[in-house]
Motif scaffolding. Structure first.
Motif: not given
Length: 181
Positions: A153, A157, A160-161, A167, A171, A174-175
């Motif tokens: 995951q 993320a 994608r960034q 996001p 994402d 998860w962050r």
């Protein structure tokens, strides 16, 4: 890997009446002759070097250990730290590179150039049952954050960034869950 500081710390503990047996795994041949080094510090009777062990044996060692010591002078990441955490083994780790961030509150940290500091941290874990219990629980909690699913995951993320995509909800979750790493 900094065995000199580790062996010196074990020697200092012995001088204080605290006998800490040390079990090493991994390559027996290397830049440093570990048997000779253990003899030089007078701890050869406390050091057992098993060489390479199977994953099952390694898991058993972590499960039965009082503490795992990671004395490294440099390391980008410590898989052994997370192996120990996942087995409920307290960790005493070098305060270098990314290890403090990886460990968060789940390990006791020491200056890898200071044998006295390592000896102090080891003595706390070795002799204090409440420290052992607390570190076991903290390590297990820390290991829960680093599953293969969470790793995948995190990579998704990051991709994608990097691609400048917005996001996803996953994402953001998860962050937030890994902000301390």
């Amino acid at each position: 890997k900094n065995h000199e500081t580790l062996f010196r710390a074990i020697s200092l503990l012995r001088d204080r009446g605290i006998r800490v047996p040390l079990v090493l795994t991994g390559a027996k041949a290397g830049r440093v002759d570990l048997e000779e080094l253990a003899q030089r510090f007078g701890v050869d009777d406390l050091v057992t070097h098993l060489g390479f062990v199977s994953p099952t044996e390694l898991s058993l060692l972590y499960s039965r250990a009082t503490v795992t010591v990671i004395p490294t002078l440099y390391e980008a990441g410590s898989f052994p730290m997370f192996e120990a955490f996942s087995k409920g083994c307290p960790v005493v780790a070098s305060a270098v590179c990314s290890l403090p961030q990886q460990a968060a509150e789940a390990a006791m940290l020491f200056n890898p150039y200071d044998s006295n500091d390592l000896a102090e941290q080891l003595a706390k874990v070795w002799t204090d049952r409440s420290s052992q219990v607390w570190l076991r629980a903290a390590g297990l909690r820390r290991a829960e954050k680093f599953t293969w699913a969470a790793t995948a995951q995190g990579y998704a993320a990051a991709y994608r960034q990097a691609l400048r995509l917005p996001p996803t909800v996953d994402d953001i979750v998860w962050r937030e869950g890994h902000a301390r790493f």
